[in-house]
Design an enzyme around this catalytic site. Structure first.
Site, PDB file in Angstrom:
ATOM      1  N   CYS A 271       2.072  -3.084   5.182  1.00 10.51           N
ATOM      2  CA  CYS A 271       2.015  -1.407   4.572  1.00 10.51           C
ATOM      3  C   CYS A 271       1.668  -0.479   5.680  1.00 10.51           C
ATOM      4  O   CYS A 271       2.310   0.387   5.960  1.00 10.51           O
ATOM      5  CB  CYS A 271       0.903  -1.504   3.544  1.00 10.51           C
TER       6      CYS A 271
ATOM      7  N   HIS B  60      -4.759  -0.302   1.476  1.00 15.59           N
ATOM      8  CA  HIS B  60      -3.039  -0.155   1.496  1.00 15.59           C
ATOM      9  C   HIS B  60      -2.583   1.377   1.447  1.00 15.59           C
ATOM     10  O   HIS B  60      -3.574   2.415   1.254  1.00 15.59           O
ATOM     11  CB  HIS B  60      -2.711  -0.676   0.000  1.00 15.59           C
TER      12      HIS B  60
ATOM     13  N   HIS C 269       6.515   2.124   0.284  1.00 18.32           N
ATOM     14  CA  HIS C 269       5.449   1.460   0.932  1.00 18.32           C
ATOM     15  C   HIS C 269       6.003  -0.221   0.787  1.00 18.32           C
ATOM     16  O   HIS C 269       6.804  -0.692   0.303  1.00 18.32           O
ATOM     17  CB  HIS C 269       4.371   1.535   0.339  1.00 18.32           C
TER      18      HIS C 269
END
Length: 344
Positions: free
Chosen positions: A249, A301, A313
């Site tokens: 990520c 994240h 993402h």
């Protein structure tokens, strides 16, 4: 040279007509407008109507309407042909003090001059250095430069066209090329053009002509960031990777901003959440970074916002790839923590 002499009378005649008409150009109405004639009659124009501009005044244009002229404000019209005609030099030729007179300087191929008046086989022209002199018309050709107008974005939105993106940021400038079928055609700093709903753009003024580079620098950078994110869709999730085999990520966002755009940000999501400017969720614009608590132990994240409540993402869960997810509801909606703006 034989063919040039043969066509010269026609060239002179055409140029003379253009000059006598005062360089009539054209424009399109981009706002409904009702003009009042001298006799009190009201004339209604529609968005996108094409009119002939006869003369430019300080705060208005004089347009041709039948056999008469009507004055309209400058801020209701996009000019689609520039009234300041230019001519390109096609052969090295002298700039003279009078027809067949003494040379002032040499004009080189691809130099530009602006006409002032025509006298037989010659025209009085002004160079880019504001030097006036006479040039043989046979050594020039008309040059139609692109006519662009400035507008202001009223929205935060991504406009996609094939693999290209343009990020509209509210309050920032855009470059308008045309108005077609109820939509503005906007131009980026390169050669790309995008169709935008007219409700998303406000025409600032037709007074000043602008260049393609006059658009918002912030929008240009964010457009590159969002286009880069879209280009990575479908790439596999690979832990600790920044693009060699795939992305994790923060490797995705690090790759876009640090490696591609040269805007240095940290490598991990928790550290990335400490840079840039804090942004409330209600203030998000495309290109902002979004942070989530997916581990139960703080920020773990990150994704890049692309508008309409969505982000791109690198997902380590079921998708296992770079994908698009909503941030408004579901898994990420429940785990949203904060957002940061990297480009101000």
């Amino acid at each position: 040279m034989e063919s040039k002499r043969h066509n010269l009378p026609m060239v002179v005649a055409l140029l003379s007509i253009v000059l006598l008409l005062g360089f009539k150009d054209t424009g399109k109405f981009v706002k409904e407008y009702k003009a009042i004639k001298d006799d009190g009659t009201q004339i209604a124009f529609n968005k996108g109507d094409v009119v002939d501009v006869v003369k430019e005044r300080e705060d208005s244009f004089l347009i041709q309407y039948g056999k008469e002229g009507i004055k309209i404000p400058k801020d209701v019209l996009i000019r689609t042909t520039n009234s300041s005609l230019k001519y390109k030099v096609v052969n090295n030729t002298p700039l003279l003090d009078k027809p067949e007179g003494t040379m002032i300087k040499i004009l080189n191929v691809d130099d530009f001059v602006t006409p002032e008046r025509i006298e037989g086989e010659y025209g009085l022209f002004k160079t880019t250095e504001n030097i006036s002199g006479y040039v043989k018309l046979a050594e020039l050709q008309p040059y139609n430069s692109e006519s662009l107008t400035q507008g202001i974005s009223l929205v935060n939105k991504v406009i996609k066209k094939d693999d290209k993106c343009y990020v509209l940021t509210q309050g920032d400038s855009v470059v308008i090329k045309d108005y077609v079928d109820g939509k503005f055609i906007i131009a980026d700093g390169n050669v790309n053009e995008f169709s935008v709903n007219d409700n998303d753009i406000e025409l600032r003024s037709a007074r000043e002509q602008v260049s393609r580079s006059s658009g918002s620098r912030k929008s240009q950078i964010l457009s590159k960031a969002v286009a880069s994110a879209y280009s990575k869709l479908g790439k596999p999730y690979v832990y600790a990777d920044t693009g060699r085999r795939g992305y994790d990520c923060s490797g995705l966002t690090y790759s876009i901003y640090s490696m591609e755009l040269g805007i240095k940000i940290p490598r991990s999501s928790s550290e990335q959440a400490q840079v840039g400017t804090y942004i409330d969720k209600s203030e998000l614009i495309p290109g902002d970074l979004l942070f989530f608590n997916t581990s139960g132990r703080g920020i773990s994240h990150v994704g890049i916002y692309i508008g309409d409540g969505n982000m791109i993402h690198a997902s380590s869960s079921t998708a296992k790839k770079v994908t698009i997810s909503t941030i408004e509801s579901g898994y990420y909606g429940q785990r949203y923590v904060t957002a940061r703006r990297i480009v101000n």
